[in-house]
Design a protein around this motif. Structure first.
Motif, PDB file in Angstrom:
ATOM      1  N   ALA A 104       0.867  -1.182   0.000  1.00  0.00           N
ATOM      2  CA  ALA A 104       0.000   0.000   0.000  1.00  0.00           C
ATOM      3  C   ALA A 104       0.902   1.231   0.000  1.00  0.00           C
ATOM      4  CB  ALA A 104      -0.910   0.006   1.221  1.00  0.00           C
ATOM      5  N   ARG A 105       0.692   2.123  -0.950  1.00  0.00           N
ATOM      6  CA  ARG A 105       1.561   3.297  -1.073  1.00  0.00           C
ATOM      7  C   ARG A 105       0.769   4.493  -1.581  1.00  0.00           C
ATOM      8  NH1 ARG A 105       3.021   4.387  -6.291  1.00  0.00           N
ATOM      9  NH2 ARG A 105       2.478   2.800  -7.844  1.00  0.00           N
ATOM     10  N   ARG A 106       1.378   5.668  -1.467  1.00  0.00           N
ATOM     11  CA  ARG A 106       0.753   6.886  -1.972  1.00  0.00           C
ATOM     12  C   ARG A 106       1.090   7.052  -3.447  1.00  0.00           C
ATOM     13  NH1 ARG A 106       2.310  11.990  -3.094  1.00  0.00           N
ATOM     14  NH2 ARG A 106       4.427  11.607  -2.318  1.00  0.00           N
ATOM     15  N   ARG A 110      -3.674   9.677  -3.727  1.00  0.00           N
ATOM     16  CA  ARG A 110      -4.447   8.456  -3.522  1.00  0.00           C
ATOM     17  C   ARG A 110      -3.585   7.401  -2.833  1.00  0.00           C
ATOM     18  NH1 ARG A 110      -6.137   7.145  -9.609  1.00  0.00           N
ATOM     19  NH2 ARG A 110      -3.881   6.792  -9.606  1.00  0.00           N
ATOM     20  N   ILE A 111      -4.248   6.482  -2.154  1.00  0.00           N
ATOM     21  CA  ILE A 111      -3.584   5.301  -1.620  1.00  0.00           C
ATOM     22  C   ILE A 111      -3.914   4.141  -2.553  1.00  0.00           C
ATOM     23  CG2 ILE A 111      -3.395   3.685   0.311  1.00  0.00           C
ATOM     24  CD1 ILE A 111      -2.273   6.402   0.954  1.00  0.00           C
ATOM     25  N   VAL A 130      -9.234   2.703   3.507  1.00  0.00           N
ATOM     26  CA  VAL A 130      -8.004   2.386   4.240  1.00  0.00           C
ATOM     27  C   VAL A 130      -8.317   1.547   5.476  1.00  0.00           C
ATOM     28  CG1 VAL A 130      -6.030   3.368   5.472  1.00  0.00           C
ATOM     29  CG2 VAL A 130      -6.860   4.463   3.385  1.00  0.00           C
TER      30      VAL A 130
END
Length: 232
Positions: A104-106, A110-111, A130
């Motif tokens: 999970a990353r930016r 957005r994620i 999330v």
């Protein structure tokens, strides 16, 4: 590679396909729209539209969203054709846990959730998306995922699991509480960074550029062809 899927000349079907470029709609709504407006024999337009949507999905041409209270909760964005999972493998009694290969990353504001085992990425919309991902640190059924979340029922949670499963971000959990990926010889010895490098360095496994993309052209000067002599 360019994908070509022929669309029937029927104006009703072409109108339904056009909805995909104007905000989209549910699969049922698109099939119903084609069937209502078509001049073909009853059932023919519905069948053709269903086959088109299946073909678009298989070739990685459709984004799919789970909506709760009129707002998107998660969205699946294809990176390649032929997603790894399918809704026929999901049931209300199925238990899943977040894969140890999921990331999970930016991405901008957005994620996003990605996995080297999948052919799509999932965008998490807002804090609700999330939170759902966070619950999957432990084995969950759809009812566990929806518990305590306003406006998110078991059916909605099941749809979220389907998209994450298709993205390769989940691992089924067996009766003994062990994730399936921990029983597969091909995955036991693999580390997250190894598999991600493997998938990102091969054409057709991701949606990024490859080769000489020149993505920093105009921002950084290119390095010299021959390394300058070092002092000493």
């Amino acid at each position: 590679e360019r994908v070509r899927i022929p669309v029937p000349e029927d104006a009703a079907i072409r109108g339904a396909v056009g909805r995909l470029a104007r905000g989209g709609a549910s699969g049922k709504a698109l099939v119903d729209l084609a069937e209502r407006s078509s001049t073909q024999e009853p059932g023919m337009a519905a069948m053709q539209m269903t086959m088109l949507l299946f073909g678009f999905t298989q070739e990685g041409l459709l984004c799919r969203s789970v909506v709760a209270k009129g707002k998107p909760l998660v969205t699946s964005v294809p990176l390649a054709s032929h997603e790894v999972g399918g809704s026929d493998e999901i049931s209300r009694q199925s238990r899943f846990v977040l894969s140890r290969f999921a990331c999970a990353r930016r991405d901008g504001e957005r994620i996003v959730v990605e996995s080297p085992l999948g052919a799509s990425r999932v965008i998490l919309h807002g804090p609700r998306g999330v939170r759902l991902l966070g619950k999957l640190a432990r084995p969950c059924r759809a009812a566990d995922l929806s518990g305590g979340e306003k406006g998110i029922g078991e059916r909605t949670a099941l749809a979220v699991l389907e998209l994450l499963w298709s993205a390769g971000a989940l691992s089924p959990v067996g009766e003994g509480g062990i994730a399936e990926e921990e029983t597969r010889d091909a995955l036991i010895s693999g580390d997250f960074h190894d598999l991600f490098f493997h998938s990102r360095s091969r054409q057709g496994r991701h949606g990024q550029g490859y080769g000489g993309t020149l993505r920093f052209e105009g921002r950084f000067e290119p390095l010299p062809a021959i390394k300058p002599a070092m002092s000493g």
